[in-house]
Design an enzyme around this catalytic site. Structure first.
Site, short mmCIF file in Angstrom:
data_model
loop_
_atom_site.label_atom_id
_atom_site.label_comp_id
_atom_site.label_asym_id
_atom_site.label_seq_id
_atom_site.Cartn_x
_atom_site.Cartn_y
_atom_site.Cartn_z
N GLU A 11 0.86 -1.19 0.00
CA GLU A 11 0.00 0.00 0.00
C GLU A 11 0.89 1.24 0.00
O GLU A 11 2.09 1.14 0.33
CB GLU A 11 -0.90 -0.01 1.25
CG GLU A 11 -1.85 -1.19 1.24
CD GLU A 11 -2.87 -1.15 2.37
OE1 GLU A 11 -2.89 -0.18 3.16
OE2 GLU A 11 -3.66 -2.11 2.44
N GLU A 23 9.35 -7.64 -4.16
CA GLU A 23 9.21 -8.83 -3.31
C GLU A 23 10.13 -8.78 -2.09
O GLU A 23 10.65 -9.81 -1.64
CB GLU A 23 9.37 -10.13 -4.12
CG GLU A 23 8.29 -10.23 -5.18
CD GLU A 23 8.03 -11.63 -5.69
OE1 GLU A 23 8.30 -12.59 -4.98
OE2 GLU A 23 7.54 -11.74 -6.83
#
Ligand SMILES: Cc1cc2nc3c(=O)[nH]c(=O)nc-3n(C[C@H](O)[C@H](O)[C@H](O)COP(=O)(O)OP(=O)(O)OC[C@H]3O[C@@H](n4cnc5c(N)ncnc54)[C@H](O)[C@@H]3O)c2cc1C
Length: 389
Positions: A137, A373
């Protein structure tokens, strides 16, 4: 502390004939179909939809999905090899392929119900649908556990509000797996994963990002405004979403290590060729020790990164934990990739700065690998936690 001997025992890097054939066919596809157009997609930041669909026909979008769900049913060695061959030509398409396989598809494969798998895996494995996966986010990247997007239960439905950003295939994807808050902030058991289809009222993509590299890979926001999702779209148990996400990233990091290797190998191959051709002071620049030693370092570090990557892939194939090993592979390979891409531009001199040569793009694409990631710093946290527990 090294890996227990059992983790290394039986490690065999000889590829089967079938694995070699897969590598060859991906390489051929990348050279024929992607190489001629890759700079157009890079310049325009357009997602190469037709090419991506063809990857589906080749079985590259459901590499790890069992055949009963329409996938290729391969293991991690084939998966790593395919990403490497694709990324040597165009890392942004390889990034998209990795995210589609490891994240969205992987999450449904690992945690979906039989019905969810039956519905979504064939669509994703064939490339009929493109998958996105939303954890990050705007205010919570590394600290994803503190996410603000919420799902509130309302009868048989959940009402989702909030936004995810940096989402690969946020715009072009037909379905997304998203992890949202269903409990208390700061509680790792306070998040739940849902499968959300495009077209669901209250769910839309926001801004598409304009990026330094990996420009053909779509990176966009996902926005949820009073989005109602039936409970049957929940993935696994309530409160398990974050734990699931960490497991998905353990596997996903092997694919980012492979992506890093692809860039580093592509940059090294281009550098070897160029340094044998480019003449200065009446001889090929490869004959200067200053250049040949760079090539030696690049090759050695790539091979070390490759060993870590295949070791993690081997453990994953055996169904063993790869938490520490995939973090090591991802961290080391991504740092090597940035270094090798940088040296490649140096070897090309001024021509390395031009878009006419492939190393300029490798240099821009490489940096994503130390960030996506989980950043290098977060990989160190993962490795240190595994050592100290
Ligand atoms: C092209 C692209 C594609 C992406 N695709 C996806 C996707 O499909 N789905 C998805 O969910 N996300 C995706 N991401 C998001 C990516 O995973 C995050 O950008 C990444 O996890 C870092 O988060 P952040 O950008 O908020 O950086 P931050 O977390 O704000 O980090 C900023 C800096 O602080 C450092 N830092 C943070 N915490 C610590 C700590 N505890 N100790 C030491 N250093 C620390 C970081 O290492 C970094 O250097 C994508 C990102 C990019 C760029």
């Amino acid at each position: 502390m090294g890996a227990p001997l059992t983790e290394l025992e039986g490690l065999d890097f000889r590829f089967t004939e079938n694995q070699k054939m897969i590598s060859e066919s991906v390489k051929r596809f990348a050279e024929e179909k992607i190489r001629p157009v890759l700079m157009d997609f890079d310049e325009s930041q357009e997602f190469p939809l037709e090419i991506f669909k063809e990857l589906g026909q080749l079985g590259l979008l459901g590499m790890l999905v069992p055949e009963e769900y329409g996938g290729a049913g391969f293991g991690y060695f084939e998966y790593v090899q395919a990403i490497i061959e694709l990324g040597k030509v165009d890392p942004s398409i390889a990034l998209s392929m990795a995210a589609h396989n490891s994240l969205c598809t992987g999450h449904i494969m690992m945690f979906g119900t039989a019905e969810q798998k039956k519905k979504y895996l064939p669509l994703l494995a064939t490339g009929e649908w493109i998958g996105a996966w939303g954890l990050t986010e705007p205010n919570t990247g590394s600290d994803a556990g503190n996410m603000l997007t919420t799902a509130v239960k309302d009868g048989d439905y959940w009402v989702i509000n909030g936004a995810k950003n940096f989402i690969t295939h946020g715009k072009v994807g037909q379905v997304a797996v998203v992890i949202v808050r269903t409990g208390e902030k700061g509680d790792s058991h306070g998040m739940t994963a849902f499968i959300i289809e495009k077209g669901t009222p209250g769910f839309r993509n926001g801004k598409k990002e304009n990026k330094l590299g990996m420009r053909a890979s779509d990176t966009s926001e996902l926005i949820f405004e009073e989005c109602r999702i039936h409970d049957s779209q929940r993935l696994g148990e309530v409160g398990e979403g974050f734990i699931q996400a960490m497991k998905i990233l353990d596997g996903g990091r092997i694919s980012i290590a492979a992506l890093s290797l692809s860039i580093a190998k592509g940059a090294l191959e281009a550098s070897i060729k160029y340094s044998k051709e480019r003449q200065q002071f009446n001889k090929p620049i490869a004959e200067f020790q200053g250049i040949s030693f760079k090539l030696a370092d690049m090759a050695m570090e790539i091979e070390a990164a490759e060993l870590l990557t295949y070791r993690a892939a081997d453990l994953k194939n055996k169904g063993l934990s790869v938490n520490k090993e995939s973090a090591m592979a991802k961290m080391y390979a991504s740092e090597v990739c940035v270094k090798v891409a940088n040296e490649a531009v140096q070897i090309f001199g001024g021509y390395g700065f031009l878009k006419d040569f492939p190393v300029e793009k490798f240099y821009r694409d490489a940096k994503l690998c130390t960030i996506g990631e989980g950043t290098t710093e977060i990989q160190k946290l993962v490795i240190a936690r595994a050592l100290l527990k």
